[in-house]
Enzyme design. Sequence first.
Site, short mmCIF file in Angstrom:
data_model
loop_
_atom_site.label_atom_id
_atom_site.label_comp_id
_atom_site.label_asym_id
_atom_site.label_seq_id
_atom_site.Cartn_x
_atom_site.Cartn_y
_atom_site.Cartn_z
N GLU A 273 0.86 -1.18 0.00
CA GLU A 273 0.00 0.00 0.00
C GLU A 273 0.89 1.23 0.00
OE1 GLU A 273 -2.99 -0.08 3.10
OE2 GLU A 273 -3.59 -2.09 2.49
N LYS B 133 3.50 -16.51 0.38
CA LYS B 133 2.98 -15.21 0.81
C LYS B 133 3.12 -15.04 2.33
CE LYS B 133 0.89 -11.37 0.99
NZ LYS B 133 1.52 -10.15 0.54
N PHE C 62 13.46 -2.55 6.39
CA PHE C 62 12.71 -3.19 7.48
C PHE C 62 13.50 -3.35 8.77
CE2 PHE C 62 10.00 -3.80 3.97
CZ PHE C 62 8.72 -3.82 4.50
N TYR D 94 14.08 -0.42 10.67
CA TYR D 94 13.89 0.84 11.39
C TYR D 94 13.17 0.57 12.70
CZ TYR D 94 15.30 3.59 7.38
OH TYR D 94 16.04 4.15 6.37
N GLY E 254 10.67 1.32 15.63
CA GLY E 254 9.44 2.10 15.58
C GLY E 254 8.42 1.60 16.59
N CYS F 221 -2.05 -6.54 6.75
CA CYS F 221 -1.38 -7.78 6.34
C CYS F 221 -0.49 -8.39 7.43
CB CYS F 221 -0.56 -7.52 5.08
SG CYS F 221 -1.63 -7.19 3.68
N LYS G 94 0.96 3.41 7.91
CA LYS G 94 2.27 3.78 7.34
C LYS G 94 2.04 4.92 6.36
CE LYS G 94 2.39 0.63 3.39
NZ LYS G 94 3.15 -0.35 2.65
N1 NAD Z 1 -3.90 -4.50 1.31
C1 NAD Z 1 -2.72 -4.97 0.99
O1 NAD Z 1 -1.69 -4.28 1.02
C2 NAD Z 1 -2.57 -6.41 0.56
C3 NAD Z 1 -1.38 -6.81 -0.07
C4 NAD Z 1 -1.26 -8.14 -0.46
C5 NAD Z 1 -2.29 -9.03 -0.21
N2 NAD Z 1 -3.42 -8.61 0.42
C6 NAD Z 1 -4.49 -9.58 0.64
O2 NAD Z 1 -5.49 -9.37 -0.36
C7 NAD Z 1 -6.80 -9.62 0.19
C8 NAD Z 1 -7.66 -8.38 0.02
O3 NAD Z 1 -7.09 -7.35 0.81
P1 NAD Z 1 -7.56 -5.83 0.66
O4 NAD Z 1 -6.67 -5.03 1.53
O5 NAD Z 1 -7.69 -5.48 -0.78
O6 NAD Z 1 -9.02 -5.92 1.31
P2 NAD Z 1 -10.18 -4.81 1.33
O7 NAD Z 1 -10.90 -5.01 2.60
O8 NAD Z 1 -9.62 -3.48 0.98
O9 NAD Z 1 -11.12 -5.25 0.11
C9 NAD Z 1 -11.88 -6.42 0.10
C10 NAD Z 1 -13.16 -6.14 -0.67
O10 NAD Z 1 -13.87 -7.37 -0.87
C11 NAD Z 1 -15.24 -7.06 -0.87
N3 NAD Z 1 -16.04 -8.29 -0.69
C12 NAD Z 1 -16.18 -9.06 0.41
N4 NAD Z 1 -16.97 -10.12 0.13
C13 NAD Z 1 -17.31 -10.03 -1.16
C14 NAD Z 1 -18.09 -10.83 -2.04
N5 NAD Z 1 -18.70 -11.95 -1.61
N6 NAD Z 1 -18.25 -10.45 -3.33
C15 NAD Z 1 -17.65 -9.31 -3.76
N7 NAD Z 1 -16.89 -8.51 -2.98
C16 NAD Z 1 -16.72 -8.87 -1.70
C17 NAD Z 1 -15.39 -6.06 0.28
O11 NAD Z 1 -16.58 -5.31 0.19
C18 NAD Z 1 -14.13 -5.21 0.08
O12 NAD Z 1 -14.39 -4.08 -0.75
C19 NAD Z 1 -6.56 -10.04 1.64
O13 NAD Z 1 -6.49 -11.45 1.70
C20 NAD Z 1 -5.20 -9.45 1.95
O14 NAD Z 1 -4.53 -10.14 2.95
C21 NAD Z 1 -3.59 -7.32 0.80
#
Ligand code: NAD
Length: 443
Positions: free
Chosen positions: A158, A210, A255, A257, A259, A266, A327
């Site tokens: 992010e 992952k 990684f 630092y 804090g 995550c 962050k």
């Molecule tokens: N955020 C990150 O930096 C990041 C990085 C790598 C991996 N991930 C992984 O990716 C996945 C998603 O993370 P995120 O941060 O994007 O989550 P988020 O909460 O931002 O988004 C998830 C979305 O899924 C939607 N949703 C839930 N159930 C649903 C359904 N049945 N049909 C359609 N939409 C539905 C929610 O409304 C929400 O908008 C997680 O497993 C997370 O661990 C996240």
Amino acid sequence: MKLTIIGTGYVGLVTGACFAEMGNTVTCVDIDRSKIDGLKKGVLPIYEPGLESVVANNYKNGRLQFCSSLCDPAAESSVYFIAVGTPPGEDGSADLQYVQAVAKDIGQHINHYTVVVDKSTVPVGTADKVRAVIQAELEKRAKNVSFDVVSNPEFLKEGAAVEDFMRPDRVVIGTDSEKARQVMRDLYGPFMRTHERILFMGVRDAEMTKYAGNAMLATKISFMNEIANLCERMGVDVENVRQGIGSDSRIGYSFIYPGAGYGGSCFPKDVKALVRMAKDHNFEPKVLNAVESRNEAQKHVLIEKIRKRFGADLKNKKFGLWGLAFKPGTDDMREASSVVLLHGLIGAGATVKAYDPVATEAAKRELPREWFADGKLTLVENQYDALKDADGMILITEWKPFRHPDFAQIKKIMKSPIIFDGRNQYDPKSLREAGFEYTGIGR
Ligand SMILES: NC(=O)c1ccc[n+]([C@@H]2O[C@H](COP(=O)([O-])OP(=O)(O)OC[C@H]3O[C@@H](n4cnc5c(N)ncnc54)[C@H](O)[C@@H]3O)[C@@H](O)[C@H]2O)c1
């Protein structure tokens, strides 16, 4: 290629927008209708640098569409990405209810060969569960449709998500199907113009990769925080130690630092889920347990320092807080250290004025409403407004505009020039020379 991305959050929206940018036709689906309605009007549900223009351009030229259910354009897709949340359940395990609901939806819709991609971070063995759910739905429909379930964990950060997706260090793809492998290679080919960075492996290997990656990064952070706390007790300057060890190429500078603990959606949940996986396999994850408990404790280090300085009762004390997001570069406040700190401050009677360049709306959504109603927490629009008449300044998110502020002005507007630096952004010596009282992490 025609793709459907289910879950339009940080990962789903970036994935959809970046695939559309490469010429694919993408439908992004989310059950949160307000997100979909907003996206259709050009309002992004998240802050992510560079994302707005990629979304807007591709929406305008028709390569990117938004739906609140698996709608008509989605039915033509040959690849479905599952990108919904996998939050921690009560026992720390990843809650797979959203992934399973999406698998059910997919099983109710597909009519031709489909590659189903787990992009959400999911425990080892989830692809098998997803496959079983889809197959059960197909059987209910008496449909004989072939499909593959592939694991393609996402590694974007992010705050730099578009850049990371467009120029990935590596793309991990877990599959044992040659057909799915070819589809995934075609899909990611445009992101690999200079050299191949796709790593093919088994599905379970990809699922574990992952977790192992995030756990390794969390370990580096917790390790360094532990060293910092020890340095403080032994009269050692942790900043020198950081530079001294970072210069070793086997260790590196990233990684390490010190804090106020790691947060976000995550690391905390993924370390917990890996601990749970280990326990489910009768294995005691000694290192991971320590990483997690150091981090829980680390989130309280600043409030302990503040109480040591001002006493346990913080009634009538005013603090200026710089940063709310977990962050810099994001508006995400999930598991943010700021939340633990705010509970500590407000719980002890203090009032807080906080400034964050982008997380104000997230803070209004995620923090207790009574804090705002009772005047315990005020969100301000200028970083210096947070410090007016404050007994102490606290930095918790290392946004760039906080790095080199106008200390003369800060000293003038604060009631007492006391700085608690939760990310070791400032030089203690020069601040002390300038008349500030300074406390950092490990110093
Ligand atoms: N955020 C990150 O930096 C990041 C990085 C790598 C991996 N991930 C992984 O990716 C996945 C998603 O993370 P995120 O941060 O994007 O989550 P988020 O909460 O931002 O988004 C998830 C979305 O899924 C939607 N949703 C839930 N159930 C649903 C359904 N049945 N049909 C359609 N939409 C539905 C929610 O409304 C929400 O908008 C997680 O497993 C997370 O661990 C996240």
